[in-house]
Write an enzyme that holds these catalytic residues in place. Structure first.
Site, short mmCIF file in Angstrom:
data_model
loop_
_atom_site.label_atom_id
_atom_site.label_comp_id
_atom_site.label_asym_id
_atom_site.label_seq_id
_atom_site.Cartn_x
_atom_site.Cartn_y
_atom_site.Cartn_z
N ASP A 127 -1.23 -3.77 -1.29
CA ASP A 127 -1.64 -3.20 -2.58
C ASP A 127 -0.44 -2.59 -3.29
O ASP A 127 0.59 -2.32 -2.67
CB ASP A 127 -2.73 -2.13 -2.38
CG ASP A 127 -2.26 -0.95 -1.54
OD1 ASP A 127 -1.50 -1.16 -0.56
OD2 ASP A 127 -2.62 0.21 -1.86
N GLU A 194 -3.01 1.34 0.95
CA GLU A 194 -2.04 2.38 1.33
C GLU A 194 -1.83 3.37 0.20
O GLU A 194 -1.70 4.58 0.42
CB GLU A 194 -0.70 1.74 1.72
CG GLU A 194 0.30 2.70 2.38
CD GLU A 194 1.16 3.49 1.42
OE1 GLU A 194 1.81 4.46 1.86
OE2 GLU A 194 1.20 3.16 0.20
ZN LIG Z 1 4.52 1.74 -0.02
#
Ligand SMILES: [Zn+2]
Length: 494
Positions: A127, A194
């Site tokens: 992401d 994340e």
């Molecule tokens: Zn990162």
């Protein structure tokens, strides 16, 4: 009088001798002066095109509650990333075992020859953060174009962290096509969230592995980079490996007071706003202990042998010049964050009208905990410092202690450092403290060796491109990163 002078003079002389002895008794700096060639089979242009295609897929992490259309667009991009993996890395797909974890996170297990050995784990996240609205026009090339131009691949995620993901996959694809099989199993974990905390991605993957009783030999995730020109007196590049990461704590400070008309106020500090301000003031005046112990000290120690005079003299004699160096370091936010638990007031709320006393006031304070401190100590410090029982202190969820510190004298770290030196010429390897959060923290119960390192060379201005405008990575840099993972997979899987 003469005697006193003589005593003083000899004291100064002894001091000088000790300082110089320590300066010149440094071990030789460890680095590889030879040029580094890309391992056979890796192809810089191919890697660039792989990354370019991955950047074009807008796998943006949105906060919970984002508009449904935005979320749907990201979901679609993640499905396309899955197709990209299948198409671009057929050997990886054919050879690895797809573990059943929550999509769109991906967990692949590359079976090794010896199932008894604890596996290794390579991590990157798929992401990316969004582009700040209004800044699109500031980009040299559109942020999701994946343009390959001027020797760079441009776009969101190039550094953080699709570049690493591509470098890993290129290395694995190449090794498989060359008939290589690792001795131990290797996991590839690509978390999909994340940037918003990793709760659905790596947190679950780590729990999944833990449930199966998996112990990991090592974990390699993002973190430090190979930096250039950032350490005084060092002409080599420095590869910075995060061997620990700070803890995290957000606190709400809240006060209440009688409201009413502001024309006849109580004493300043009896108002809600005044009391809260005093609490914040006290916190700002009472910082946490700062020191060079732990990973920060290890970083200084590792660069000292390569430093030029007089830096080497100063760094080799921290017993004498420590306070001076600490002052200099503390003058920069980066340096200060390395040495101590940091406190940042981030949110403030009180009052509704200029002539009405606020009945309550609240502040949010974000604290990043140095490995020498812990949550209990931090809470005690905050309470004692504010020293006012009319200020309520509440911990927000997601508080956590700092990570353990990986053993830098152990065999695994030494080999990891050796692989970096093999992969980057004229580069020192230094442990340090990662001050931000990485998903690697979720794997802490599974291993003693967590290395937070992105194998990309960053000049000073490059670091400012992360999560910002004109994020990019050079074609050469990306190829070197795949070379690093190639060697890592060969040498850290035995
Ligand atoms: Zn990162």
């Amino acid at each position: 009088m003469k005697r006193l002078l003589l005593v003083l003079l000899s004291a100064v002389l002894i001091l000088l001798v000790v300082v110089l002895a320590r300066t010149f008794a440094q071990p030789a700096a460890e680095f590889n002066a030879n040029p580094v060639a890309l391992p056979d089979g890796l192809d810089a242009q191919r890697a660039a095109q792989s990354l370019s295609a991955a950047i074009r897929l807008q796998t943006i992490s949105h906060q919970v509650g984002a508009p449904a259309a935005q979320q749907a667009a990201s979901d679609k991009a993640f499905r396309e990333l899955e197709a990209w993996l299948q198409e671009r890395y057929p050997q990886v797909v054919a050879t690895t075992v797809r573990e059943q974890v929550r999509a769109p996170s991906i967990l692949l297990r590359w079976p090794g020859k010896d199932r008894q050995l604890p596996p290794g784990l390579l991590m990157a996240h798929s992401d990316v953060v969004p582009v700040t609205p209004g800044t699109e026009k500031d980009w040299s090339y559109p942020p999701f174009s994946g343009e390959i131009a001027e020797g760079f691949i441009w776009g969101r995620g190039a550094i953080d962290s699709k570049g690493s993901m591509v470098a890993m996959l290129e290395a694995v694809e190449t090794l498989i096509s060359q008939g290589f099989q690792p001795q131990r199993d290797v996991f590839l974990a690509f978390g999909h969230d994340e940037e918003i905390g990793g709760l659905q991605g790596n947190k679950r993957i780590a729990a999944y592995l833990q449930k199966q009783g998996t112990r990991l030999a090592w974990v390699s995730d993002e973190g430090g980079f190979v930096v250039r020109g950032q350490i005084p007196g060092v002409k080599q590049d420095v590869a910075v490996v995060g061997v620990a990461e700070k803890g995290y704590l957000s606190l709400i400070l809240q006060t209440s007071a009688a409201g009413g008309h502001s024309s006849q106020p109580p004493a300043f500090n009896e108002t809600a706003v005044g009391r809260l301000s005093r609490a914040l003031q006290r916190l700002s005046e009472t910082p946490f202990k700062r020191d060079f112990d732990g990973p920060t000290g290890a970083l200084l120690e590792s660069v000292t042998p390569a430093q030029s005079f007089p830096y080497r003299m100063i760094f080799a004699n921290l017993w004498l010049f420590g306070p001076l160096v600490a002052d200099q370091l503390a003058a920069t936010p980066t340096g200060a964050a390395q040495m101590q638990t940091s406190i940042a007031p981030t949110m403030l709320r009180a009052g509704v009208k200029d002539n009405v006393l606020a009945p309550s006031a609240r502040a949010t304070v974000n604290i990043r905990i140095h490995p020498r401190d812990n949550l209990d100590q931090v809470m005690a410090h905050v309470r004692n410092t504010i020293n006012d029982d009319q200020v309520q202190i509440k911990m927000l969820p997601a508080a956590r202690n700092p990570s353990a510190v990986s053993d830098i004298n152990g065999e695994t770290y030494k080999r990891f450092a050796g692989i970096i030196r093999q992969s980057f010429s004229n580069t020192l390897v230094s442990p340090n403290l990662t001050v931000g959060a990485t998903d690697a923290r979720y794997y802490e119960p599974l291993t003693q060796n967590v290395f937070r390192f992105s194998p990309l060379l960053m000049e000073k201005e490059d670091l400012g491109r992360m999560h910002a405008t004109n994020e990019r990575v050079s074609v050469e840099n990306l190829a070197n990163a795949s070379g690093f993972y190639y060697r890592l997979l060969q040498n850290l899987t035995e």
